[in-house]
Design an enzyme around this catalytic site. Sequence first.
Site, PDB file in Angstrom:
ATOM      1  N   LYS A  54      41.319  80.072  65.699  1.00  0.00           N
ATOM      2  CA  LYS A  54      42.735  79.762  65.885  1.00  0.00           C
ATOM      3  C   LYS A  54      42.847  78.234  65.941  1.00  0.00           C
ATOM      4  O   LYS A  54      42.496  77.610  66.923  1.00  0.00           O
ATOM      5  CB  LYS A  54      43.250  80.386  67.193  1.00  0.00           C
ATOM      6  CG  LYS A  54      44.761  80.233  67.370  1.00  0.00           C
ATOM      7  CD  LYS A  54      45.035  79.103  68.334  1.00  0.00           C
ATOM      8  CE  LYS A  54      46.463  78.827  68.611  1.00  0.00           C
ATOM      9  NZ  LYS A  54      46.979  77.693  67.856  1.00  0.00           N
ATOM     10  N   GLU A 103      35.268  73.028  76.471  1.00  0.00           N
ATOM     11  CA  GLU A 103      35.017  71.584  76.294  1.00  0.00           C
ATOM     12  C   GLU A 103      36.365  70.903  76.388  1.00  0.00           C
ATOM     13  O   GLU A 103      37.216  71.052  75.518  1.00  0.00           O
ATOM     14  CB  GLU A 103      34.362  71.326  74.954  1.00  0.00           C
ATOM     15  CG  GLU A 103      32.897  71.688  75.026  1.00  0.00           C
ATOM     16  CD  GLU A 103      32.391  72.237  73.740  1.00  0.00           C
ATOM     17  OE1 GLU A 103      32.436  71.503  72.775  1.00  0.00           O
ATOM     18  OE2 GLU A 103      31.982  73.401  73.707  1.00  0.00           O
ATOM     19  N   CYS A 119      39.106  62.848  73.228  1.00  0.00           N
ATOM     20  CA  CYS A 119      38.751  63.391  74.548  1.00  0.00           C
ATOM     21  C   CYS A 119      37.849  62.422  75.282  1.00  0.00           C
ATOM     22  O   CYS A 119      37.926  62.287  76.490  1.00  0.00           O
ATOM     23  CB  CYS A 119      38.072  64.735  74.382  1.00  0.00           C
ATOM     24  SG  CYS A 119      36.737  64.673  73.196  1.00  0.00           S
ATOM     25  N   GLU A 125      44.567  62.120  82.139  1.00  0.00           N
ATOM     26  CA  GLU A 125      44.327  61.877  80.717  1.00  0.00           C
ATOM     27  C   GLU A 125      45.667  61.625  80.004  1.00  0.00           C
ATOM     28  O   GLU A 125      46.557  62.469  80.039  1.00  0.00           O
ATOM     29  CB  GLU A 125      43.636  63.099  80.099  1.00  0.00           C
ATOM     30  CG  GLU A 125      43.261  62.877  78.657  1.00  0.00           C
ATOM     31  CD  GLU A 125      42.550  64.077  78.044  1.00  0.00           C
ATOM     32  OE1 GLU A 125      43.062  65.204  78.200  1.00  0.00           O
ATOM     33  OE2 GLU A 125      41.498  63.883  77.417  1.00  0.00           O
TER      34      GLU A 125
HETATM   35  P1  NAP Z   1      45.598  72.132  74.148  1.00  0.00           P
HETATM   36  O1  NAP Z   1      47.044  72.035  74.372  1.00  0.00           O
HETATM   37  O2  NAP Z   1      44.741  72.580  75.267  1.00  0.00           O
HETATM   38  O3  NAP Z   1      45.403  73.097  72.906  1.00  0.00           O
HETATM   39  C1  NAP Z   1      44.139  73.412  72.406  1.00  0.00           C
HETATM   40  C2  NAP Z   1      44.197  74.740  71.699  1.00  0.00           C
HETATM   41  O4  NAP Z   1      44.551  75.770  72.647  1.00  0.00           O
HETATM   42  C3  NAP Z   1      45.241  74.778  70.599  1.00  0.00           C
HETATM   43  O5  NAP Z   1      44.754  75.550  69.532  1.00  0.00           O
HETATM   44  C4  NAP Z   1      46.395  75.461  71.301  1.00  0.00           C
HETATM   45  O6  NAP Z   1      47.289  76.118  70.437  1.00  0.00           O
HETATM   46  C5  NAP Z   1      45.697  76.471  72.172  1.00  0.00           C
HETATM   47  N1  NAP Z   1      46.518  76.912  73.304  1.00  0.00           N
HETATM   48  C6  NAP Z   1      47.565  76.266  73.879  1.00  0.00           C
HETATM   49  N2  NAP Z   1      48.094  76.998  74.885  1.00  0.00           N
HETATM   50  C7  NAP Z   1      47.375  78.147  74.954  1.00  0.00           C
HETATM   51  C8  NAP Z   1      47.423  79.299  75.773  1.00  0.00           C
HETATM   52  N3  NAP Z   1      48.332  79.431  76.735  1.00  0.00           N
HETATM   53  N4  NAP Z   1      46.506  80.276  75.567  1.00  0.00           N
HETATM   54  C9  NAP Z   1      45.584  80.157  74.594  1.00  0.00           C
HETATM   55  N5  NAP Z   1      45.498  79.110  73.770  1.00  0.00           N
HETATM   56  C10 NAP Z   1      46.367  78.091  73.948  1.00  0.00           C
HETATM   57  O7  NAP Z   1      44.992  70.760  73.643  1.00  0.00           O
HETATM   58  P2  NAP Z   1      45.494  69.844  72.456  1.00  0.00           P
HETATM   59  O8  NAP Z   1      46.744  69.165  72.881  1.00  0.00           O
HETATM   60  O9  NAP Z   1      45.515  70.598  71.192  1.00  0.00           O
HETATM   61  O10 NAP Z   1      44.283  68.798  72.381  1.00  0.00           O
HETATM   62  C11 NAP Z   1      44.142  67.763  73.286  1.00  0.00           C
HETATM   63  C12 NAP Z   1      43.164  68.097  74.387  1.00  0.00           C
HETATM   64  O11 NAP Z   1      41.894  68.460  73.831  1.00  0.00           O
HETATM   65  C13 NAP Z   1      42.881  66.918  75.278  1.00  0.00           C
HETATM   66  O12 NAP Z   1      42.885  67.318  76.613  1.00  0.00           O
HETATM   67  C14 NAP Z   1      41.482  66.488  74.849  1.00  0.00           C
HETATM   68  O13 NAP Z   1      40.783  65.786  75.821  1.00  0.00           O
HETATM   69  C15 NAP Z   1      40.845  67.773  74.505  1.00  0.00           C
HETATM   70  N6  NAP Z   1      39.680  67.585  73.626  1.00  0.00           N
HETATM   71  C16 NAP Z   1      38.416  67.783  74.131  1.00  0.00           C
HETATM   72  C17 NAP Z   1      37.296  67.592  73.322  1.00  0.00           C
HETATM   73  C18 NAP Z   1      35.887  67.840  73.826  1.00  0.00           C
HETATM   74  O14 NAP Z   1      34.974  67.952  73.009  1.00  0.00           O
HETATM   75  N7  NAP Z   1      35.650  67.925  75.116  1.00  0.00           N
HETATM   76  C19 NAP Z   1      37.469  67.197  72.000  1.00  0.00           C
HETATM   77  C20 NAP Z   1      38.767  66.995  71.513  1.00  0.00           C
HETATM   78  C21 NAP Z   1      39.864  67.208  72.346  1.00  0.00           C
HETATM   79  P3  NAP Z   1      48.673  75.412  69.975  1.00  0.00           P
HETATM   80  O15 NAP Z   1      48.325  74.241  69.165  1.00  0.00           O
HETATM   81  O16 NAP Z   1      49.303  76.450  69.160  1.00  0.00           O
HETATM   82  O17 NAP Z   1      49.415  75.029  71.184  1.00  0.00           O
END
Ligand code: NAP
Length: 496
Positions: free
Chosen positions: A187, A263, A297, A398
């Site tokens: 997804k 992660e 991240c 963050e």
């Molecule tokens: P996010 O809002 O947590 O979304 C990540 C994924 O989860 C997306 O595919 C999102 O879908 C899905 N999602 C959202 N709400 C959900 C729910 N209630 N149930 C199940 N899935 C759900 O994060 P983002 O804004 O896309 O990315 C930014 C974050 O990623 C930051 O916090 C960053 O630090 C972190 N990150 C971490 C790493 C690492 O390796 N540690 C690497 C890159 C990024 P939708 O897009 O459809 O909302």
Amino acid sequence: MRDTWQHAAGNLNWDTAPLVGGRRLLSDAPTGFDLVSPRDGSVLAVVADGTASDVDAAVRSARAAFESGAWSRRSAIERGRVLIRFGDLVEQNARELALRISLEMGKPVQDALGVELRAVAQCLRWYGQLADKLPGEAPEATPDALALVTREPAGVVGAVVPWNFPLTMTAWKLGPALVAGNSVVLKPAEQTTVSALRLGELALEAGLPAGVLNVIPGRGDTVGEALGRHPDVDVLTFTGSVGVGRRFLVYSAESNGKRVWPELGGKSASVILSDADVEAAGRSTAWGAFYNQGQMCSASSRMVVLRDVHDRAVEAAVAQAAAMAPADPLSGEAPSGAVVSERQLERILGFVERALADGATLAAGSTSRHDIGTGRGSYIAPIVLTGVRPEMEIAQVEVFGPVLSVIAVDSVDEAVAVANGTPFGLGAGLWTRDLSAAHLVSRRLRAGTVWVNCYEEGDMSMPFGGVGASGYGRDKGAHAVDKYTDVKSTWIELGA
Ligand code: NAP
Ligand code: MG
């Protein structure tokens, strides 16, 4: 350059139908949502709003493919060959994929091409080459028995990924999950659905059997949650925010207890000691805070600097901010592009306004959007905030945007305490020319990765992930294969 990329953009097809069982399906989704390009606010596509029944079809297809053995029981070396071919196809199609990513989430197209897609191809090939080099164990048992410890593929893997490095994060999941023989349901983030669907098609073209990789477009709280709660998913691998990562732990607990690998985010510090190459440290720390519009991240979002070298480090960071002003992502030479959305732009500027109200000083950037001449699109010039105190919101939460917070400290012990003084523990930088300090301080920094005299360096052999609120999953390296396999013990009585 811009004309070439723009011309190519006009010819892209934005089909968003789910990829299930080796075919693009017609979703039963009643509606879709607009995919808005942050480059200029234009609508690129209407993304199919995937449903729980799409997820169920994909999981059934993944399970059937797994049970058939067409992939899971194929020889490791043949699986490796397919992954290497998949990497080669990514390379051959890199310009198209780069263009999609750049339009979808706003990063400069040459970064998508030269950094992101290069990493994707490299990752897929790296795991392909690892395929026949994953050993089992035969521990010394009694003379009349043979003991074997082997690794078996877990089965069906759900992968949920973010938009910031959309295909790199995806490849970090697909490489180890597929090389081990699993089937995957992916997804992608809403914003980067179409590039992920194209990646899925290239996997098929490389020879991955139908059903081994399925891609479902849609929203997190429908498709993501349905995958997290599905009773026939064995492993859920996730990269994204802390809040959503923790939801997956709940989904697991309330469904089948599937293994979850989170992660998550970070608030990484780059620590600059007095004896460091201060100009290089300031420049590199700022680069780590601003690269990818700060949407990393492991962004070095805090500079923790000894007071005697503070002014020089800030001067270097401010110069780096000026060098990374945003421009049209399709120009082919933009130092920075757009942030992912208007919503994210407002959120980032809100953090900055509150930091200024808390007493920080603006050393570079502004609290307004950056105008690149078209008047549209979501652009922010890199921001340097000085006079930040460790307990301020800007130093704890963050931001996920191009904002560097500078915190001055008076001792190495204070630097370590401040660097470790958030709930996160993803990355950390350390700048010193003293070999002993490099070792001693890096041991004390609470982070999954420590970069000494550099930031964001590394290769595929280095695991990437965090501690504390940053989660505990590790991508990259041979360790990542463990996430998608189960240890099996076989004891054979030899009857001697
Ligand atoms: P996010 O809002 O947590 O979304 C990540 C994924 O989860 C997306 O595919 C999102 O879908 C899905 N999602 C959202 N709400 C959900 C729910 N209630 N149930 C199940 N899935 C759900 O994060 P983002 O804004 O896309 O990315 C930014 C974050 O990623 C930051 O916090 C960053 O630090 C972190 N990150 C971490 C790493 C690492 O390796 N540690 C690497 C890159 C990024 P939708 O897009 O459809 O909302
Ligand atoms: Mg989202």
